[in-house]
Design a protein around this motif. Structure first.
Motif, short mmCIF file in Angstrom:
data_model
loop_
_atom_site.label_atom_id
_atom_site.label_comp_id
_atom_site.label_asym_id
_atom_site.label_seq_id
_atom_site.Cartn_x
_atom_site.Cartn_y
_atom_site.Cartn_z
N LEU A 163 0.82 -1.20 0.00
CA LEU A 163 0.00 0.00 0.00
C LEU A 163 0.86 1.26 0.00
O LEU A 163 0.47 2.28 0.56
CB LEU A 163 -0.93 0.00 1.23
N SER A 164 2.00 1.18 -0.64
CA SER A 164 2.90 2.32 -0.64
C SER A 164 2.24 3.57 -1.22
O SER A 164 1.48 3.51 -2.19
CB SER A 164 4.15 2.00 -1.45
N SER A 165 2.54 4.70 -0.64
CA SER A 165 1.98 5.96 -1.10
C SER A 165 2.52 6.36 -2.47
O SER A 165 2.03 7.28 -3.11
CB SER A 165 2.29 7.07 -0.09
N LEU A 166 3.54 5.64 -2.94
CA LEU A 166 4.11 6.01 -4.23
C LEU A 166 3.40 5.30 -5.40
O LEU A 166 3.57 5.70 -6.56
CB LEU A 166 5.60 5.65 -4.28
N VAL A 167 2.63 4.28 -5.11
CA VAL A 167 1.98 3.53 -6.19
C VAL A 167 0.99 4.45 -6.90
O VAL A 167 0.20 5.15 -6.28
CB VAL A 167 1.25 2.28 -5.62
N GLY A 168 1.05 4.46 -8.23
CA GLY A 168 0.15 5.29 -9.01
C GLY A 168 0.70 6.66 -9.32
O GLY A 168 0.12 7.42 -10.10
N ARG A 169 1.83 7.01 -8.73
CA ARG A 169 2.40 8.33 -8.98
C ARG A 169 3.32 8.29 -10.19
O ARG A 169 3.98 7.31 -10.46
CB ARG A 169 3.20 8.82 -7.77
N ARG A 170 3.39 9.43 -10.92
CA ARG A 170 4.33 9.54 -12.02
C ARG A 170 5.71 9.85 -11.44
O ARG A 170 5.84 10.62 -10.50
CB ARG A 170 3.95 10.72 -12.95
N VAL A 171 6.71 9.28 -12.07
CA VAL A 171 8.08 9.55 -11.63
C VAL A 171 8.35 11.04 -11.65
O VAL A 171 8.96 11.60 -10.75
CB VAL A 171 9.10 8.80 -12.52
N GLY A 172 7.87 11.72 -12.71
CA GLY A 172 8.12 13.15 -12.85
C GLY A 172 7.47 13.98 -11.75
O GLY A 172 7.88 15.11 -11.48
N ASP A 173 6.44 13.42 -11.09
CA ASP A 173 5.75 14.16 -10.04
C ASP A 173 6.32 13.91 -8.66
O ASP A 173 5.91 14.52 -7.69
CB ASP A 173 4.26 13.76 -10.00
N LEU A 174 7.24 12.97 -8.59
CA LEU A 174 7.82 12.66 -7.28
C LEU A 174 8.68 13.82 -6.80
O LEU A 174 9.47 14.36 -7.56
CB LEU A 174 8.74 11.44 -7.37
N SER A 175 8.48 14.21 -5.55
CA SER A 175 9.43 15.21 -5.05
C SER A 175 10.28 14.52 -3.99
O SER A 175 9.84 14.18 -2.91
CB SER A 175 8.69 16.40 -4.45
N LEU A 176 11.50 14.28 -4.38
CA LEU A 176 12.39 13.59 -3.46
C LEU A 176 13.15 14.60 -2.61
O LEU A 176 13.63 15.59 -3.13
CB LEU A 176 13.39 12.74 -4.27
N PRO A 177 13.26 14.35 -1.33
CA PRO A 177 14.01 15.27 -0.47
C PRO A 177 15.49 15.26 -0.84
O PRO A 177 16.01 14.22 -1.20
CB PRO A 177 13.79 14.70 0.93
N GLY A 178 16.13 16.36 -0.78
CA GLY A 178 17.58 16.37 -1.00
C GLY A 178 17.99 16.07 -2.41
O GLY A 178 17.31 16.42 -3.38
N GLU A 179 19.12 15.40 -2.57
CA GLU A 179 19.71 15.20 -3.90
C GLU A 179 19.52 13.80 -4.44
O GLU A 179 20.39 13.29 -5.13
CB GLU A 179 21.21 15.43 -3.84
N GLU A 180 18.40 13.16 -4.13
CA GLU A 180 18.27 11.79 -4.57
C GLU A 180 17.93 11.70 -6.03
O GLU A 180 17.35 12.60 -6.61
CB GLU A 180 17.15 11.07 -3.81
N LEU A 181 18.27 10.54 -6.57
CA LEU A 181 17.93 10.26 -7.95
C LEU A 181 17.32 8.88 -7.96
O LEU A 181 17.90 7.94 -7.41
CB LEU A 181 19.23 10.26 -8.77
N LEU A 182 16.16 8.74 -8.57
CA LEU A 182 15.62 7.40 -8.75
C LEU A 182 16.28 6.87 -10.01
O LEU A 182 16.04 7.38 -11.11
CB LEU A 182 14.10 7.47 -8.91
N VAL A 183 17.12 5.88 -9.86
CA VAL A 183 17.93 5.47 -11.02
C VAL A 183 17.36 4.29 -11.79
O VAL A 183 17.68 4.10 -12.95
CB VAL A 183 19.40 5.17 -10.62
#
Lengths: 225, 164
Positions: A163-183
Protein backbone atom coordinates in the motif's frame (compact mmCIF):
# COMPACT_ATOMS: atom_id res chain seq x y z
CA UNK A 1 49.31 -10.19 -21.73
CA UNK A 2 50.15 -6.90 -20.03
CA UNK A 3 53.39 -5.29 -18.95
CA UNK A 4 51.87 -3.74 -15.90
CA UNK A 5 53.62 -5.07 -12.81
CA UNK A 6 51.63 -7.29 -10.52
CA UNK A 7 50.10 -5.43 -7.59
CA UNK A 8 52.14 -5.84 -4.42
CA UNK A 9 50.14 -6.48 -1.28
CA UNK A 10 51.71 -6.53 2.17
CA UNK A 11 49.68 -8.40 4.77
CA UNK A 12 50.36 -7.99 8.45
CA UNK A 13 49.26 -10.88 10.63
CA UNK A 14 49.40 -14.53 9.70
CA UNK A 15 46.30 -15.66 11.56
CA UNK A 16 43.23 -17.10 9.88
CA UNK A 17 42.35 -13.94 8.00
CA UNK A 18 45.86 -13.02 6.88
CA UNK A 19 46.82 -16.52 5.87
CA UNK A 20 43.74 -17.20 3.74
CA UNK A 21 43.92 -13.77 2.17
CA UNK A 22 47.55 -14.37 1.22
CA UNK A 23 46.74 -17.75 -0.29
CA UNK A 24 43.82 -16.29 -2.22
CA UNK A 25 45.90 -13.44 -3.63
CA UNK A 26 48.80 -15.69 -4.56
CA UNK A 27 46.44 -17.90 -6.53
CA UNK A 28 45.39 -14.81 -8.44
CA UNK A 29 48.98 -13.96 -9.21
CA UNK A 30 49.41 -10.97 -6.90
CA UNK A 31 52.79 -10.34 -5.33
CA UNK A 32 52.31 -10.94 -1.63
CA UNK A 33 54.39 -10.70 1.52
CA UNK A 34 52.85 -11.92 4.74
CA UNK A 35 54.33 -10.70 7.99
CA UNK A 36 53.83 -12.74 11.16
CA UNK A 37 55.51 -12.14 14.49
CA UNK A 38 55.25 -15.62 15.94
CA UNK A 39 58.08 -17.76 14.61
CA UNK A 40 56.21 -21.07 15.02
CA UNK A 41 53.18 -19.80 13.15
CA UNK A 42 55.39 -18.23 10.50
CA UNK A 43 57.05 -21.60 9.89
CA UNK A 44 53.67 -23.28 9.50
CA UNK A 45 52.60 -20.75 6.91
CA UNK A 46 55.90 -20.87 5.06
CA UNK A 47 55.32 -24.55 4.62
CA UNK A 48 52.04 -23.79 2.85
CA UNK A 49 52.84 -20.61 0.97
CA UNK A 50 56.53 -20.82 0.31
CA UNK A 51 59.41 -18.94 1.86
CA UNK A 52 59.35 -16.16 -0.71
CA UNK A 53 56.20 -14.78 0.84
CA UNK A 54 56.53 -14.99 4.59
CA UNK A 55 58.63 -12.86 6.91
CA UNK A 56 58.96 -13.09 10.67
CA UNK A 57 58.64 -9.81 12.51
CA UNK A 58 56.44 -7.25 14.16
CA UNK A 59 54.28 -5.30 11.75
CA UNK A 60 54.35 -2.21 13.91
CA UNK A 61 58.11 -1.92 14.15
CA UNK A 62 59.45 0.69 11.76
CA UNK A 63 62.87 -0.87 11.37
CA UNK A 64 61.42 -4.24 10.45
CA UNK A 65 58.79 -2.82 8.09
CA UNK A 66 61.52 -1.10 6.15
CA UNK A 67 62.90 -4.53 5.20
CA UNK A 68 59.62 -5.82 3.75
CA UNK A 69 59.57 -3.69 0.63
CA UNK A 70 56.64 -1.77 2.07
CA UNK A 71 57.61 1.43 0.28
CA UNK A 72 56.61 -0.14 -3.03
CA UNK A 73 53.44 -1.80 -1.72
CA UNK A 74 50.22 -0.88 -3.47
CA UNK A 75 48.13 -2.00 -0.53
CA UNK A 76 48.85 -2.83 3.08
CA UNK A 77 46.34 -5.03 4.87
CA UNK A 78 46.54 -5.11 8.65
CA UNK A 79 44.82 -8.35 9.51
CA UNK A 80 45.85 -9.11 13.08
CA UNK A 81 43.23 -9.82 15.72
CA UNK A 82 44.15 -6.71 17.71
CA UNK A 83 42.62 -3.46 16.61
CA UNK A 84 45.30 -1.32 18.20
CA UNK A 85 48.07 -3.15 16.35
CA UNK A 86 46.22 -2.77 13.06
CA UNK A 87 45.65 0.91 13.74
CA UNK A 88 49.35 1.53 14.34
CA UNK A 89 50.57 -0.56 11.42
CA UNK A 90 48.29 1.18 8.91
CA UNK A 91 49.28 4.62 10.08
CA UNK A 92 52.97 3.75 9.84
CA UNK A 93 52.37 2.41 6.36
CA UNK A 94 50.56 5.50 5.20
CA UNK A 95 52.50 8.26 6.91
CA UNK A 96 56.00 6.89 6.93
CA UNK A 97 56.05 4.75 3.83
CA UNK A 98 53.45 6.52 1.67
CA UNK A 99 51.50 3.39 0.88
CA UNK A 100 48.54 4.53 -1.24
CA UNK A 101 45.91 2.27 0.26
CA UNK A 102 45.53 0.81 3.74
CA UNK A 103 42.96 -1.76 4.74
CA UNK A 104 42.44 -2.74 8.34
CA UNK A 105 40.56 -5.55 9.92
CA UNK A 106 38.56 -4.14 12.81
CA UNK A 107 37.38 -6.66 15.36
CA UNK A 108 35.36 -4.33 17.53
CA UNK A 109 32.78 -2.56 15.35
CA UNK A 110 32.80 0.39 17.74
CA UNK A 111 36.33 1.22 16.61
CA UNK A 112 35.48 1.74 12.95
CA UNK A 113 34.79 5.42 13.49
CA UNK A 114 38.27 6.03 14.83
CA UNK A 115 39.93 4.11 12.01
CA UNK A 116 38.17 6.30 9.46
CA UNK A 117 38.91 9.44 11.45
CA UNK A 118 42.67 8.85 11.33
CA UNK A 119 42.68 8.27 7.60
CA UNK A 120 42.73 4.52 7.21
CA UNK A 121 41.19 3.94 3.78
CA UNK A 122 39.13 0.83 4.35
CA UNK A 123 38.31 -0.30 7.88
CA UNK A 124 36.63 -3.68 7.59
CA UNK A 125 34.48 -4.85 10.41
CA UNK A 126 33.48 -8.43 9.82
CA UNK A 127 30.85 -8.08 12.53
CA UNK A 128 29.22 -5.17 10.77
CA UNK A 129 29.21 -6.96 7.45
CA UNK A 130 27.58 -9.98 9.01
CA UNK A 131 25.11 -7.81 10.89
CA UNK A 132 24.09 -6.15 7.64
CA UNK A 133 23.56 -9.50 5.96
CA UNK A 134 21.59 -10.87 8.89
CA UNK A 135 19.40 -7.79 9.01
CA UNK A 136 18.75 -8.03 5.32
CA UNK A 137 17.75 -11.66 5.75
CA UNK A 138 15.45 -10.96 8.67
CA UNK A 139 13.93 -7.80 7.30
CA UNK A 140 10.53 -8.27 5.76
CA UNK A 141 10.65 -4.95 4.01
CA UNK A 142 13.43 -5.81 1.62
CA UNK A 143 15.37 -2.56 1.82
CA UNK A 144 19.02 -3.01 1.06
CA UNK A 145 21.77 -0.44 0.88
CA UNK A 146 25.02 -0.65 -1.01
CA UNK A 147 27.77 1.91 -0.58
CA UNK A 148 29.05 3.52 -3.77
CA UNK A 149 32.80 3.49 -3.43
CA UNK A 150 34.24 6.79 -4.46
CA UNK A 151 31.42 9.23 -3.92
CA UNK A 152 30.36 8.25 -0.42
CA UNK A 153 26.78 7.83 -1.58
CA UNK A 154 24.47 4.85 -1.27
CA UNK A 155 22.41 2.87 -3.68
CA UNK A 156 19.28 1.93 -1.83
CA UNK A 157 17.13 -0.83 -3.23
CA UNK A 158 13.58 -1.08 -1.93
CA UNK A 159 10.71 -3.35 -2.76
CA UNK A 160 7.57 -1.25 -2.47
CA UNK A 161 5.20 -2.27 0.29
CA UNK A 162 1.75 -3.19 -1.00
CA UNK A 163 0.00 0.00 0.00
CA UNK A 164 2.90 2.32 -0.64
CA UNK A 165 1.98 5.96 -1.10
CA UNK A 166 4.11 6.01 -4.23
CA UNK A 167 1.98 3.53 -6.19
CA UNK A 168 0.15 5.29 -9.01
CA UNK A 169 2.40 8.33 -8.98
CA UNK A 170 4.33 9.54 -12.02
CA UNK A 171 8.08 9.55 -11.63
CA UNK A 172 8.12 13.15 -12.85
CA UNK A 173 5.75 14.16 -10.04
CA UNK A 174 7.82 12.66 -7.28
CA UNK A 175 9.43 15.21 -5.05
CA UNK A 176 12.39 13.59 -3.46
CA UNK A 177 14.01 15.27 -0.47
CA UNK A 178 17.58 16.37 -1.00
CA UNK A 179 19.71 15.20 -3.90
CA UNK A 180 18.27 11.79 -4.57
CA UNK A 181 17.93 10.26 -7.95
CA UNK A 182 15.62 7.40 -8.75
CA UNK A 183 17.93 5.47 -11.02
CA UNK A 184 16.04 2.34 -11.82
CA UNK A 185 12.68 0.62 -11.46
CA UNK A 186 12.68 -3.15 -11.49
CA UNK A 187 9.33 -4.47 -12.67
CA UNK A 188 8.71 -8.19 -13.00
CA UNK A 189 12.40 -8.83 -13.21
CA UNK A 190 13.06 -6.25 -15.92
CA UNK A 191 14.78 -2.92 -15.50
CA UNK A 192 12.67 0.09 -16.43
CA UNK A 193 14.23 3.49 -16.95
CA UNK A 194 12.45 5.94 -14.66
CA UNK A 195 11.61 8.67 -17.18
CA UNK A 196 9.17 11.32 -15.95
CA UNK A 197 6.03 9.82 -17.49
CA UNK A 198 6.55 6.35 -16.04
CA UNK A 199 3.92 5.48 -13.45
CA UNK A 200 4.99 3.54 -10.39
CA UNK A 201 3.13 0.28 -10.00
CA UNK A 202 2.45 -2.17 -7.23
CA UNK A 203 5.21 -4.69 -6.83
CA UNK A 204 7.86 -2.38 -8.26
CA UNK A 205 11.34 -2.38 -6.83
CA UNK A 206 12.93 1.09 -6.76
CA UNK A 207 16.63 1.82 -6.73
CA UNK A 208 17.74 5.24 -5.48
CA UNK A 209 21.15 6.88 -5.65
CA UNK A 210 21.60 9.19 -2.72
CA UNK A 211 24.14 10.88 -0.57
CA UNK A 212 21.64 11.82 2.07
CA UNK A 213 19.01 9.09 2.13
CA UNK A 214 19.68 6.10 4.23
CA UNK A 215 17.68 2.94 4.68
CA UNK A 216 15.44 4.55 7.30
CA UNK A 217 14.46 7.58 5.28
CA UNK A 218 13.77 5.44 2.21
CA UNK A 219 11.46 3.28 4.32
CA UNK A 220 9.56 6.42 5.24
CA UNK A 221 9.42 7.61 1.67
CA UNK A 222 7.80 4.45 0.35
CA UNK A 223 5.60 3.74 3.33
CA UNK A 224 1.87 3.27 3.06
CA UNK A 225 0.02 6.53 3.14
CA UNK B 1 71.10 7.61 14.97
CA UNK B 2 69.50 7.37 18.36
CA UNK B 3 66.20 9.05 19.13
CA UNK B 4 66.38 12.15 21.31
CA UNK B 5 64.37 12.42 24.52
CA UNK B 6 62.68 15.59 23.34
CA UNK B 7 62.04 16.96 26.80
CA UNK B 8 58.63 17.46 28.35
CA UNK B 9 56.22 18.73 25.67
CA UNK B 10 54.50 22.09 26.13
CA UNK B 11 50.78 22.28 25.42
CA UNK B 12 50.00 24.49 22.47
CA UNK B 13 47.02 26.14 24.13
CA UNK B 14 49.21 28.02 26.61
CA UNK B 15 46.74 27.35 29.40
CA UNK B 16 44.95 30.63 28.84
CA UNK B 17 41.76 29.24 27.45
CA UNK B 18 40.51 27.34 30.44
CA UNK B 19 40.77 27.08 34.17
CA UNK B 20 43.97 25.30 35.09
CA UNK B 21 43.19 25.23 38.76
CA UNK B 22 40.54 22.60 38.48
CA UNK B 23 40.90 20.43 35.42
CA UNK B 24 38.93 17.34 34.60
CA UNK B 25 41.47 14.62 33.91
CA UNK B 26 41.01 11.12 32.59
CA UNK B 27 43.85 8.65 33.03
CA UNK B 28 43.94 5.28 31.30
CA UNK B 29 45.98 2.77 33.23
CA UNK B 30 46.33 2.47 36.97
CA UNK B 31 49.81 0.99 37.06
CA UNK B 32 52.74 2.66 38.74
CA UNK B 33 52.79 5.74 36.55
CA UNK B 34 49.02 6.02 36.27
CA UNK B 35 48.36 5.76 39.98
CA UNK B 36 51.19 8.16 40.85
CA UNK B 37 49.94 10.67 38.31
CA UNK B 38 46.38 10.30 39.55
CA UNK B 39 47.37 10.93 43.16
CA UNK B 40 49.46 13.92 42.11
CA UNK B 41 46.61 15.55 40.20
CA UNK B 42 44.05 14.64 42.85
CA UNK B 43 46.24 16.22 45.53
CA UNK B 44 46.35 19.44 43.52
CA UNK B 45 42.59 19.66 43.48
CA UNK B 46 41.81 18.42 39.99
CA UNK B 47 38.93 16.08 39.16
CA UNK B 48 40.49 12.78 38.25
CA UNK B 49 39.04 9.60 36.74
CA UNK B 50 41.19 6.54 36.35
CA UNK B 51 40.30 3.65 34.04
CA UNK B 52 41.75 0.17 34.37
CA UNK B 53 40.66 -3.34 33.39
CA UNK B 54 42.03 -4.78 36.61
CA UNK B 55 40.09 -3.83 39.76
CA UNK B 56 43.05 -4.69 41.97
CA UNK B 57 45.09 -1.98 40.28
CA UNK B 58 42.94 0.67 41.95
CA UNK B 59 44.44 -0.35 45.30
CA UNK B 60 47.51 1.63 44.27
CA UNK B 61 45.50 4.82 44.61
CA UNK B 62 45.33 4.58 48.37
CA UNK B 63 42.60 5.29 50.89
CA UNK B 64 42.33 9.03 50.50
CA UNK B 65 42.09 9.23 46.74
CA UNK B 66 39.25 11.60 45.90
CA UNK B 67 38.76 10.81 42.24
CA UNK B 68 36.73 8.22 40.33
CA UNK B 69 37.78 4.67 39.63
CA UNK B 70 36.29 3.32 36.42
CA UNK B 71 36.72 -0.36 35.65
CA UNK B 72 36.88 -0.86 31.93
CA UNK B 73 38.80 -1.10 28.74
CA UNK B 74 39.76 2.40 27.73
CA UNK B 75 39.58 1.58 24.06
CA UNK B 76 35.81 1.57 23.97
CA UNK B 77 33.77 4.71 24.06
CA UNK B 78 31.53 3.43 26.83
CA UNK B 79 34.18 3.25 29.53
CA UNK B 80 35.70 6.51 28.34
CA UNK B 81 32.33 8.23 28.59
CA UNK B 82 31.78 6.79 32.06
CA UNK B 83 35.09 8.31 33.02
CA UNK B 84 33.87 11.67 31.82
CA UNK B 85 35.89 12.05 28.63
CA UNK B 86 33.28 14.25 27.02
CA UNK B 87 33.97 17.04 29.50
CA UNK B 88 37.64 16.20 30.03
CA UNK B 89 40.30 18.86 29.73
CA UNK B 90 43.09 16.37 29.58
CA UNK B 91 43.76 12.71 28.93
CA UNK B 92 46.81 10.57 29.65
CA UNK B 93 47.25 7.03 28.33
CA UNK B 94 49.72 5.18 30.51
CA UNK B 95 48.99 1.46 30.22
CA UNK B 96 51.90 -0.88 29.59
CA UNK B 97 50.86 -1.44 25.98
CA UNK B 98 52.26 1.09 23.51
CA UNK B 99 49.67 0.45 20.83
CA UNK B 100 46.79 0.54 23.30
CA UNK B 101 48.05 3.86 24.60
CA UNK B 102 48.35 5.25 21.10
CA UNK B 103 44.92 4.09 20.10
CA UNK B 104 43.30 5.49 23.24
CA UNK B 105 45.10 8.80 22.75
CA UNK B 106 43.84 9.04 19.20
CA UNK B 107 40.31 8.25 20.35
CA UNK B 108 40.53 11.00 22.94
CA UNK B 109 41.91 13.48 20.46
CA UNK B 110 40.14 12.68 17.19
CA UNK B 111 36.77 11.43 18.38
CA UNK B 112 36.29 13.26 21.67
CA UNK B 113 38.30 16.39 20.92
CA UNK B 114 40.08 16.45 24.27
CA UNK B 115 42.45 19.37 24.28
CA UNK B 116 45.48 18.05 26.09
CA UNK B 117 46.28 14.46 25.25
CA UNK B 118 49.52 12.70 26.09
CA UNK B 119 50.70 9.15 26.05
CA UNK B 120 53.61 7.18 27.40
CA UNK B 121 55.25 4.96 24.83
CA UNK B 122 58.06 2.52 25.62
CA UNK B 123 59.39 2.05 22.10
CA UNK B 124 61.52 5.05 21.07
CA UNK B 125 60.95 4.78 17.34
CA UNK B 126 57.22 4.43 17.65
CA UNK B 127 57.23 7.44 19.97
CA UNK B 128 58.92 9.53 17.30
CA UNK B 129 56.53 8.41 14.60
CA UNK B 130 53.53 9.28 16.72
CA UNK B 131 54.98 12.66 17.55
CA UNK B 132 55.17 13.25 13.80
CA UNK B 133 51.46 12.53 13.56
CA UNK B 134 50.84 15.17 16.18
CA UNK B 135 50.36 13.16 19.34
CA UNK B 136 52.30 14.18 22.42
CA UNK B 137 54.34 11.27 23.63
CA UNK B 138 56.69 10.68 26.51
CA UNK B 139 59.20 7.96 25.91
CA UNK B 140 60.31 6.91 29.37
CA UNK B 141 62.83 4.52 27.86
CA UNK B 142 64.83 7.25 26.22
CA UNK B 143 64.44 9.78 29.01
CA UNK B 144 65.59 7.22 31.56
CA UNK B 145 68.55 6.17 29.45
CA UNK B 146 69.63 9.78 29.01
CA UNK B 147 69.40 10.52 32.69
CA UNK B 148 71.46 7.47 33.52
CA UNK B 149 73.92 8.38 30.80
CA UNK B 150 74.31 11.88 32.20
CA UNK B 151 75.00 10.49 35.64
CA UNK B 152 77.56 7.99 34.37
CA UNK B 153 79.41 10.45 32.18
CA UNK B 154 79.29 13.49 34.48
CA UNK B 155 82.71 14.99 35.09
CA UNK B 156 83.77 14.79 38.75
CA UNK B 157 84.41 18.12 40.51
CA UNK B 158 88.07 17.37 41.19
CA UNK B 159 88.87 16.43 37.57
CA UNK B 160 87.26 19.37 35.84
CA UNK B 161 86.26 22.72 37.31
CA UNK B 162 82.72 23.69 36.27
CA UNK B 163 82.70 26.38 33.64
CA UNK B 164 80.48 29.33 34.55
Amino acid sequence: MSDTPRPYVLIIGGGSVGYHLARHLLERDYEVTLVEKNRGRAEEITHELGSCCVMVGDGDEMAFLATTGIERADVVVAATGDDEDNLVACQLAKRKFNVPRTIARVSDPRHVKLFSAVGIDVPVSATELLMGLIEAELSTELVKGVAVKASGANLVDVALPRLSSLVGRRVGDLSLPGEELLVCIVRNGTAVLPTPEVVIEQGDELIFYSRTLDIESVRELVASS
Amino acid sequence: MLPEPGGAPTPADGGTSYDLSEMKCVILGCGRVGSYLARLLDGEGHQVSVIDLDMAAFNRLGEDFGGNMVPGNGLDEQSLRRAGIEEADCFAAVTNGDNRNLMAAQLAKEVFGVRRVITRVYDPIRAEVYRDIGLETICSTVIGAHMIHDYLTAATPAAQPRSA
